[in-house]
Every structure is written in C-alpha cells, then in structure tokens.
Design a protein around this motif. Structure first.
Motif, PDB file in Angstrom:
ATOM      1  N   GLY A   1       0.781  -1.123  -0.055  1.00  8.91           N
ATOM      2  CA  GLY A   1      -0.416  -0.030  -0.201  1.00  8.91           C
ATOM      3  C   GLY A   1       0.752   1.339   0.452  1.00  8.91           C
ATOM      4  N   ASP A   2       0.702   2.554   0.908  1.00  8.72           N
ATOM      5  CA  ASP A   2       1.278   3.396   0.823  1.00  8.72           C
ATOM      6  C   ASP A   2       2.335   3.374   1.449  1.00  8.72           C
ATOM      7  OD1 ASP A   2       0.762   3.930   3.510  1.00  8.72           O
ATOM      8  OD2 ASP A   2      -0.632   5.273   3.132  1.00  8.72           O
ATOM      9  N   ALA A   3       2.998   4.423   1.235  1.00  4.13           N
ATOM     10  CA  ALA A   3       4.370   4.818   1.923  1.00  4.13           C
ATOM     11  C   ALA A   3       4.397   4.599   3.508  1.00  4.13           C
ATOM     12  CB  ALA A   3       4.887   6.264   1.474  1.00  4.13           C
ATOM     13  N   TYR A   4       3.302   4.722   4.247  1.00  5.75           N
ATOM     14  CA  TYR A   4       2.967   5.510   5.566  1.00  5.75           C
ATOM     15  C   TYR A   4       3.232   3.379   5.958  1.00  5.75           C
ATOM     16  CZ  TYR A   4       1.197   4.766   9.972  1.00  5.75           C
ATOM     17  OH  TYR A   4       0.762   4.215  11.498  1.00  5.75           O
ATOM     18  N   ASN A   5       2.305   2.468   5.401  1.00  4.64           N
ATOM     19  CA  ASN A   5       2.761   1.248   5.454  1.00  4.64           C
ATOM     20  C   ASN A   5       3.504   0.836   5.067  1.00  4.64           C
ATOM     21  OD1 ASN A   5      -0.341   0.908   6.519  1.00  4.64           O
ATOM     22  ND2 ASN A   5      -0.942   0.615   4.702  1.00  4.64           N
ATOM     23  N   HIS A   6       3.978   1.300   4.070  1.00  2.00           N
ATOM     24  CA  HIS A   6       5.605   0.728   3.659  1.00  2.00           C
ATOM     25  C   HIS A   6       6.566   0.885   5.172  1.00  2.00           C
ATOM     26  CE1 HIS A   6       9.811  -0.027   1.383  1.00  2.00           C
ATOM     27  NE2 HIS A   6       9.638   1.084   1.822  1.00  2.00           N
ATOM     28  N   THR A   7       6.568   2.671   5.090  1.00  2.00           N
ATOM     29  CA  THR A   7       7.608   2.334   6.643  1.00  2.00           C
ATOM     30  C   THR A   7       7.699   2.451   7.232  1.00  2.00           C
ATOM     31  OG1 THR A   7       7.941   4.820   5.036  1.00  2.00           O
ATOM     32  CG2 THR A   7       8.205   4.184   7.579  1.00  2.00           C
ATOM     33  N   MET A   8       6.249   1.690   8.471  1.00  2.00           N
ATOM     34  CA  MET A   8       6.189   0.927   9.178  1.00  2.00           C
ATOM     35  C   MET A   8       6.302  -1.136   9.000  1.00  2.00           C
ATOM     36  SD  MET A   8       4.571   2.601  11.264  1.00  2.00           S
ATOM     37  CE  MET A   8       5.728   3.998  10.737  1.00  2.00           C
ATOM     38  N   LEU A   9       6.535  -0.912   7.930  1.00  2.00           N
ATOM     39  CA  LEU A   9       6.735  -3.226   7.873  1.00  2.00           C
ATOM     40  C   LEU A   9       8.252  -2.610   7.929  1.00  2.00           C
ATOM     41  CD1 LEU A   9       4.504  -4.166   4.640  1.00  2.00           C
ATOM     42  CD2 LEU A   9       4.324  -4.744   7.158  1.00  2.00           C
ATOM     43  N   VAL A  10       9.496  -1.681   6.960  1.00  2.00           N
ATOM     44  CA  VAL A  10      10.322  -1.949   7.091  1.00  2.00           C
ATOM     45  C   VAL A  10      10.829  -1.115   8.529  1.00  2.00           C
ATOM     46  CG1 VAL A  10      12.955  -0.361   6.559  1.00  2.00           C
ATOM     47  CG2 VAL A  10      10.792  -0.721   4.681  1.00  2.00           C
ATOM     48  N   LEU A  11      10.769  -0.395   8.870  1.00  2.00           N
ATOM     49  CA  LEU A  11      10.351  -0.200  10.528  1.00  2.00           C
ATOM     50  C   LEU A  11      10.155  -1.546  11.677  1.00  2.00           C
ATOM     51  CD1 LEU A  11      11.175   1.968  13.026  1.00  2.00           C
ATOM     52  CD2 LEU A  11       8.813   2.304  13.166  1.00  2.00           C
ATOM     53  N   ASP A  12       9.859  -2.107  11.562  1.00  2.00           N
ATOM     54  CA  ASP A  12       9.053  -3.822  12.442  1.00  2.00           C
ATOM     55  C   ASP A  12      10.284  -4.188  11.810  1.00  2.00           C
ATOM     56  OD1 ASP A  12       7.897  -2.296  13.752  1.00  2.00           O
ATOM     57  OD2 ASP A  12       5.656  -3.317  11.783  1.00  2.00           O
TER      58      ASP A  12
ATOM     59  N   ARG B   1      23.407   1.516  18.562  1.00  2.00           N
ATOM     60  CA  ARG B   1      23.879   1.259  16.759  1.00  2.00           C
ATOM     61  C   ARG B   1      21.590   0.437  16.885  1.00  2.00           C
ATOM     62  NH1 ARG B   1      24.786   2.134  12.425  1.00  2.00           N
ATOM     63  NH2 ARG B   1      25.605   0.587  11.188  1.00  2.00           N
ATOM     64  N   LYS B   2      21.035  -0.485  17.644  1.00  2.00           N
ATOM     65  CA  LYS B   2      20.229  -0.620  17.292  1.00  2.00           C
ATOM     66  C   LYS B   2      19.214   0.343  16.718  1.00  2.00           C
ATOM     67  CE  LYS B   2      18.351  -3.438  20.866  1.00  2.00           C
ATOM     68  NZ  LYS B   2      18.001  -3.957  21.681  1.00  2.00           N
TER      69      LYS B   2
ATOM     70  N   PHE C   1      16.080   3.932  13.617  1.00  2.00           N
ATOM     71  CA  PHE C   1      15.595   5.671  13.295  1.00  2.00           C
ATOM     72  C   PHE C   1      15.926   5.836  11.662  1.00  2.00           C
ATOM     73  CE2 PHE C   1      16.412  10.272  13.018  1.00  2.00           C
ATOM     74  CZ  PHE C   1      15.504  10.629  13.586  1.00  2.00           C
ATOM     75  N   SER C   2      16.900   5.072  11.463  1.00  2.00           N
ATOM     76  CA  SER C   2      16.751   5.384   9.982  1.00  2.00           C
ATOM     77  C   SER C   2      16.122   4.591   8.739  1.00  2.00           C
ATOM     78  CB  SER C   2      18.867   4.572   9.240  1.00  2.00           C
ATOM     79  OG  SER C   2      19.670   5.506  10.019  1.00  2.00           O
TER      80      SER C   2
ATOM     81  N   HIS D   1      13.737   6.822   6.567  1.00  2.00           N
ATOM     82  CA  HIS D   1      14.180   6.819   5.456  1.00  2.00           C
ATOM     83  C   HIS D   1      13.510   6.888   3.726  1.00  2.00           C
ATOM     84  CE1 HIS D   1      10.963   2.770   4.281  1.00  2.00           C
ATOM     85  NE2 HIS D   1      11.690   3.243   3.038  1.00  2.00           N
ATOM     86  N   ASP D   2      12.232   7.030   3.905  1.00  2.00           N
ATOM     87  CA  ASP D   2      10.977   7.078   2.932  1.00  2.00           C
ATOM     88  C   ASP D   2      10.434   9.026   3.150  1.00  2.00           C
ATOM     89  OD1 ASP D   2      11.172   5.996   0.195  1.00  2.00           O
ATOM     90  OD2 ASP D   2       9.905   4.522   1.024  1.00  2.00           O
ATOM     91  N   LEU D   3      11.038   9.641   3.839  1.00  2.00           N
ATOM     92  CA  LEU D   3      10.077  10.790   4.080  1.00  2.00           C
ATOM     93  C   LEU D   3      10.182  11.779   3.424  1.00  2.00           C
ATOM     94  CD1 LEU D   3      11.379  12.092   7.636  1.00  2.00           C
ATOM     95  CD2 LEU D   3       9.568  10.536   6.637  1.00  2.00           C
TER      96      LEU D   3
END
Length: 283
Positions: free
Chosen positions: A238-249, A262-263, A268-269, A273-275
């Motif tokens: 879906g949208d960039a928000y959903n993508h960012t949340m999946l990447v974060l998890d 480091r963690k 945070f990166s 990453h997609d802002l």
C-alpha cells in the motif's frame, strides 16, 4: 526485594505507616517480566517524620521530594491538581493522611496503578489493573488522564512495549489532549520515541498516535506518508506510510541482538528512510 528495603518497611510500619511497591515494577512482576526499576510509595508518614527516621536518605526533586535509598526511589503518597497547561502544570500535595488509593488514582493507566504491600504482599488494585493486564488492554485510570499531555506518548509507547490494545475511551482522551502536545519539550517526546523504537513492534507507537489523530503534532513527516501511492508491482503493501511501518518492524527484528546505540540508529534510519515521498511532488 532486598533485606534493606524490608528493614525500611518495618521501620515505617513501626512508626504507623505503610510502604508499597508501585507502578511498573508491580505490573512487570504480574506479567512475569524482568523487574528493572523499583519505585516505592509510603503512606501514613509525614516528610518531617521520614527525614527524622532516615537522616542519611538522599533527597531530590523540586516539585515533590523523592528519597534515593539503596538504589531505589521512595516517595510519599501524593495528590495532584491541574493548575496550568502542559506536563508540569500541577500543584502537588503530600500529606500523611493521603491513602494509597488516592495516590494510585493520579497515575496514568490502570496497569500502572497497582500497589503491593512490601511486608504482607497484599495487592491494592482499585482500578482493576490486573484484569486489564490479563486482557492486554491499556486504559486510562480516570478522567484526570487528560491533565498531562505526556501521557499520550506514554500510552503509545506502552502499547508498543507490551503489545497491548488501547481502549477506545482512552484513545478519545488522547485526542482531546492534542492542543497541549506542543507544550512538551522535544527531549520528552524523543525519550518516548526512543523507548518505542526499542521494542519488537515499534510501528505500534505510530499506529496508536494515528488512531488518536495526533500523529501530525510531532511526527508530521510520518503522517505526510499516509496516502502517498507507490508502484503496486513493487509495493503491494500500500502507501508509503504502510511501507515505512513494515520496514521499521523488519529493522527491529533484524537488529534485536545489536548493541543498544547501534540498534536505535538503524531503527531510526528505517523510520526516516522514505520521508522524501511525503513532500516531493509526484511530477
């Protein structure tokens, strides 16, 4: 609980008071989690009496006294009254006649409003926090929840840490605090964000804030990703928000055994990453 704490509790009882383990330590013990910070609350003893009984106790705190003893924090039971906007706009009252139930009522959520008598082990749970722990529910202790805007971020962070659902009326109270969130210092907000990033599912923090309609206040860059379309063949999520949340998890899962600093850097990166997608015109 060490022998020194038991000695302190016995001395307090002999003077007509009681000493309780309170807050997160009780919650974590009930959940079978490792107890890290032990906070104690004393009732039935005045400030002057406590100082006289324990003259070597280190006292800190401007608004209300906290005693550092044996690596633990001991506070006298207190009540709070809202007198100004913001996280610090309270009049605080300590009195030997304030009950443990009155002290627990000022706490933010029911799962943090449980006390355990240090000597007898008796549980004091006037707001059914134990049941909410069993049900995996985060619920405001009372309407006084709305007196402190920091609680919005604490609730979202606890939801991420404990993998609990936030009860609907609590979400509503969080939304009603939206106008006061800008009174919080960036340092306070960042502290809650850092704790949220240090969980198995940090996306929960942002999902809860989004549900309460407060995401835009301190995390507008994240909110701007909502509804931003991506090529479906590459991003079926879906949208960039959903993508960012999946990447974060996913980043959280991949870094769970990493050294702490480091963690958090990597997570945070992943979050930021997609802002650019939220602010870059489509053309």
């Amino acid at each position: 609980m060490n022998d020194k704490i038991l000695e302190i509790a016995k001395k307090i009882v002999s003077a007509g008071g009681k000493m309780y383990l309170v807050g997160g330590a009780v919650r974590d013990a009930i959940m079978g989690r490792m107890v890290q910070d032990e906070d104690y609350c004393v009732v039935g003893i005045s400030f002057e009496e406590f100082v006289q009984m324990f003259p070597d106790a280190h006292i800190r705190g401007k608004d209300f006294p906290v005693f550092d003893m044996n690596g633990c924090e001991i506070a006298l039971a207190r009540t709070e009254r809202k007198i100004a906007v913001g996280h610090k706009g309270f009049e605080i009252k300590t009195d030997k006649n304030i009950t443990i139930e009155q002290d627990l009522k000022r706490r933010d959520i029911t799962i943090n409003a449980i006390a355990r008598d240090v000597l007898t082990g008796e549980i004091v749970d006037p707001f059914n926090g134990e049941q909410d722990i069993k049900s995996k529910i985060i619920r405001a202790t009372s309407e006084s929840f709305k007196e402190d805007p920091l609680r919005v971020y604490r609730v979202a962070r606890f939801a991420a840490q404990l993998n609990f659902e936030v009860e609907e009326n609590t979400v509503k109270q969080m939304k009603e605090l939206k106008g006061e969130l800008n009174t919080l210092s960036n340092e306070r907000v960042f502290a809650e964000l850092s704790k949220a990033l240090d969980t198995e599912n940090p996306s929960t923090f942002f999902h809860v804030l989004r549900k309460a309609d407060v995401l835009e206040v301190h995390f507008k860059e994240i909110e701007d990703l909502i509804g931003v379309e991506q090529p479906i063949q590459y991003h079926p999520e879906g949208d960039a928000y959903n993508h960012t949340m999946l990447v974060l998890d996913m980043a959280a899962d991949l870094t769970k055994d990493f050294e702490q600093e480091r963690k958090l850097e990597i997570r945070f990166s992943a979050l930021v990453h997609d802002l650019g997608k939220g602010v870059t015109p489509k053309e």
